[in-house]
Design a protein around this motif. Structure first.
Motif: not given
Length: 75
Positions: A7-8, A11, A13-15, A20, A23, A25, A27, A40
């Motif tokens: 998933q990292a 994340w 790619e979204l950042i 952004w 964020i 995080l 976990h 990450f």
């Protein structure tokens, strides 16, 4: 199912996509959560994304015979 640490990549790619600046995080503190944070950090370092963790606290929630431990890290 694939390991959670993959998933990292999404994340990161979204950042980049949304540009952004910060964020939070959140976990788990189990093996999967630690692997996810490690991945990450590795990916962020290779994308020139600065990672800072300033405050940490643990929250333990007990549901009958199971417990959920979350580690919150805030900038």
């Amino acid at each position: 199912s694939p390991p959670y640490f993959h998933q990292a990549s999404i994340w990161i790619e979204l950042i980049k996509e949304f540009d952004w600046k910060a964020i939070n995080l959140i976990h788990s503190s189990d093996k999967n959560g630690k692997m996810l944070v490690s991945r990450f950090h590795y990916l962020a370092d290779h994308q020139d994304i600065t990672v800072k963790f300033l405050n940490i606290f643990h929250l333990v929630i007990i549901f009958k015979s199971k417990s959920l431990i979350l580690t919150f890290k805030f900038n």
